[in-house]
Design a protein around this motif. Sequence first.
Motif, PDB file in Angstrom:
ATOM      1  N   ASN A 111      39.107  51.500  42.431  1.00  0.00           N
ATOM      2  CA  ASN A 111      39.156  51.855  43.754  1.00  0.00           C
ATOM      3  C   ASN A 111      38.260  51.164  44.656  1.00  0.00           C
ATOM      4  OD1 ASN A 111      38.502  53.796  46.290  1.00  0.00           O
ATOM      5  ND2 ASN A 111      40.425  54.631  45.243  1.00  0.00           N
ATOM      6  N   VAL A 112      38.504  50.772  45.887  1.00  0.00           N
ATOM      7  CA  VAL A 112      37.981  50.071  46.685  1.00  0.00           C
ATOM      8  C   VAL A 112      36.586  50.442  46.847  1.00  0.00           C
ATOM      9  CG1 VAL A 112      38.706  51.002  48.948  1.00  0.00           C
ATOM     10  CG2 VAL A 112      37.739  48.611  49.002  1.00  0.00           C
ATOM     11  N   ALA A 113      36.252  51.633  46.919  1.00  0.00           N
ATOM     12  CA  ALA A 113      34.976  52.534  47.077  1.00  0.00           C
ATOM     13  C   ALA A 113      34.118  52.281  45.989  1.00  0.00           C
ATOM     14  CB  ALA A 113      35.216  53.887  47.389  1.00  0.00           C
ATOM     15  N   VAL A 114      34.492  52.163  44.695  1.00  0.00           N
ATOM     16  CA  VAL A 114      33.981  51.756  43.614  1.00  0.00           C
ATOM     17  C   VAL A 114      33.441  50.333  43.567  1.00  0.00           C
ATOM     18  CG1 VAL A 114      33.896  51.716  41.223  1.00  0.00           C
ATOM     19  CG2 VAL A 114      34.835  53.722  42.342  1.00  0.00           C
ATOM     20  N   LEU A 115      34.475  49.516  43.802  1.00  0.00           N
ATOM     21  CA  LEU A 115      34.130  48.070  43.881  1.00  0.00           C
ATOM     22  C   LEU A 115      33.092  47.635  44.831  1.00  0.00           C
ATOM     23  CD1 LEU A 115      37.634  46.699  43.372  1.00  0.00           C
ATOM     24  CD2 LEU A 115      36.097  47.596  41.680  1.00  0.00           C
ATOM     25  N   ASN A 116      33.045  48.494  45.821  1.00  0.00           N
ATOM     26  CA  ASN A 116      32.136  48.070  47.155  1.00  0.00           C
ATOM     27  C   ASN A 116      30.674  48.549  46.729  1.00  0.00           C
ATOM     28  OD1 ASN A 116      34.040  46.667  48.855  1.00  0.00           O
ATOM     29  ND2 ASN A 116      34.492  48.481  50.094  1.00  0.00           N
ATOM     30  N   ARG A 117      30.792  49.704  45.887  1.00  0.00           N
ATOM     31  CA  ARG A 117      29.618  50.369  45.367  1.00  0.00           C
ATOM     32  C   ARG A 117      29.031  49.049  44.553  1.00  0.00           C
ATOM     33  NH1 ARG A 117      24.791  52.562  46.329  1.00  0.00           N
ATOM     34  NH2 ARG A 117      24.261  53.898  44.787  1.00  0.00           N
ATOM     35  N   LEU A 118      29.696  48.520  43.667  1.00  0.00           N
ATOM     36  CA  LEU A 118      29.322  47.721  42.652  1.00  0.00           C
ATOM     37  C   LEU A 118      28.595  46.409  43.405  1.00  0.00           C
ATOM     38  CD1 LEU A 118      32.067  47.581  39.776  1.00  0.00           C
ATOM     39  CD2 LEU A 118      29.605  48.297  39.698  1.00  0.00           C
ATOM     40  N   ARG A 119      29.393  45.850  44.459  1.00  0.00           N
ATOM     41  CA  ARG A 119      28.932  44.880  45.050  1.00  0.00           C
ATOM     42  C   ARG A 119      27.541  45.483  45.979  1.00  0.00           C
ATOM     43  NH1 ARG A 119      34.813  44.811  46.709  1.00  0.00           N
ATOM     44  NH2 ARG A 119      35.601  43.084  45.309  1.00  0.00           N
ATOM     45  N   GLY A 120      27.493  46.608  46.255  1.00  0.00           N
ATOM     46  CA  GLY A 120      26.185  46.780  47.069  1.00  0.00           C
ATOM     47  C   GLY A 120      25.056  47.215  46.071  1.00  0.00           C
ATOM     48  N   LEU A 121      25.160  47.294  44.784  1.00  0.00           N
ATOM     49  CA  LEU A 121      24.335  47.457  43.779  1.00  0.00           C
ATOM     50  C   LEU A 121      23.796  45.885  43.255  1.00  0.00           C
ATOM     51  CD1 LEU A 121      25.429  50.344  41.857  1.00  0.00           C
ATOM     52  CD2 LEU A 121      23.506  50.358  43.296  1.00  0.00           C
ATOM     53  N   GLY A 122      24.354  44.953  43.916  1.00  0.00           N
ATOM     54  CA  GLY A 122      24.241  43.464  43.650  1.00  0.00           C
ATOM     55  C   GLY A 122      24.794  42.867  42.794  1.00  0.00           C
ATOM     56  N   HIS A 123      26.056  43.415  42.156  1.00  0.00           N
ATOM     57  CA  HIS A 123      26.924  42.577  41.352  1.00  0.00           C
ATOM     58  C   HIS A 123      27.732  41.734  42.122  1.00  0.00           C
ATOM     59  CE1 HIS A 123      25.987  45.028  37.757  1.00  0.00           C
ATOM     60  NE2 HIS A 123      25.984  46.036  38.641  1.00  0.00           N
ATOM     61  N   ASP A 124      27.828  40.410  41.468  1.00  0.00           N
ATOM     62  CA  ASP A 124      28.575  39.456  42.295  1.00  0.00           C
ATOM     63  C   ASP A 124      30.087  39.430  41.682  1.00  0.00           C
ATOM     64  OD1 ASP A 124      29.283  38.299  39.674  1.00  0.00           O
ATOM     65  OD2 ASP A 124      27.768  36.730  39.898  1.00  0.00           O
ATOM     66  N   GLU A 125      30.973  38.879  42.301  1.00  0.00           N
ATOM     67  CA  GLU A 125      32.356  38.867  42.480  1.00  0.00           C
ATOM     68  C   GLU A 125      32.819  38.872  40.809  1.00  0.00           C
ATOM     69  OE1 GLU A 125      34.851  40.033  44.611  1.00  0.00           O
ATOM     70  OE2 GLU A 125      32.714  40.515  45.617  1.00  0.00           O
ATOM     71  N   GLY A 126      32.269  37.782  40.032  1.00  0.00           N
ATOM     72  CA  GLY A 126      32.650  37.681  38.594  1.00  0.00           C
ATOM     73  C   GLY A 126      32.347  38.984  37.850  1.00  0.00           C
ATOM     74  N   ASP A 127      31.298  39.611  38.157  1.00  0.00           N
ATOM     75  CA  ASP A 127      30.939  41.103  37.610  1.00  0.00           C
ATOM     76  C   ASP A 127      32.054  42.050  37.971  1.00  0.00           C
ATOM     77  OD1 ASP A 127      28.700  40.056  36.313  1.00  0.00           O
ATOM     78  OD2 ASP A 127      27.308  41.006  38.097  1.00  0.00           O
ATOM     79  N   VAL A 128      32.337  42.096  39.146  1.00  0.00           N
ATOM     80  CA  VAL A 128      33.385  42.794  39.706  1.00  0.00           C
ATOM     81  C   VAL A 128      34.826  42.717  38.915  1.00  0.00           C
ATOM     82  CG1 VAL A 128      34.943  43.607  41.595  1.00  0.00           C
ATOM     83  CG2 VAL A 128      32.163  43.352  41.837  1.00  0.00           C
ATOM     84  N   ALA A 129      35.066  41.333  38.823  1.00  0.00           N
ATOM     85  CA  ALA A 129      36.326  41.070  38.320  1.00  0.00           C
ATOM     86  C   ALA A 129      36.606  41.515  36.724  1.00  0.00           C
ATOM     87  CB  ALA A 129      36.489  39.511  38.246  1.00  0.00           C
ATOM     88  N   ALA A 130      35.138  41.368  36.002  1.00  0.00           N
ATOM     89  CA  ALA A 130      35.068  41.638  34.636  1.00  0.00           C
ATOM     90  C   ALA A 130      35.135  43.268  34.572  1.00  0.00           C
ATOM     91  CB  ALA A 130      33.628  41.286  34.094  1.00  0.00           C
TER      92      ALA A 130
END
Length: 210
Positions: A111-130
């Motif tokens: 869900n977009v809220a979870v993905l944005n939270r990952l980004r907010g914690l410093g994870h890059d787009e590679g981490d998000v895709a994985a």
Amino acid sequence: MDLYTYYRSTSSYRVRIALALKGLEINAVPINLIREGGEHRKPDYLAINPQGRVPALRTDAGDVIIQSMAIIEYLEERYPSFPLLPDDLPARARHRAVAALIGCDIHPLHNVAVLNRLRGLGHDEGDVAAWIGHWIREGFNAVEAWIGDQGFCFGDVGLADVYLLPQLYAARRFNVVLDAFPRILRVEALALQHPAFKTAHPDAQADKPE
């Protein structure tokens, strides 16, 4: 009925499929989730759905129902023609299991809220895709083992398929490789030829950007 929806929201997509299978006419009210400020965060929409998410359904009687699972259950009970669940109790449970696996265990984790939270914690787009790929493949492994070898998930089209097709759309949007899931791909090929699934597809929605 008014359906507050967003064209590529998987939970909105599954409700659109259920409505189309039952032959129900709705007034689609697009809620743009990515426009600056987010239409889902506006006071007018929060007055309809305090969670600020889609979908939401306003019935002919004026009642508002939120959460796709609750909306689909309402439609199944209110409009029993073209049932999404078979009469056999174990078969009904199998459909519900696939729906819960997708709706509770796969979809919320991308869900977009979870993905944005990952980004907010410093994870890059590679981490998000994985992250996305891991949880979709993990869930699809179970779905692949659970569904049947012919027809839709369990033969005739039903609740499991209503949940599976939007999740496949999301998997493709996130570039998840699906070669390991021949049963799931069989269901997708059948559904993409079905009029109700075509009507509900994100590409067929009026609010899809050109």
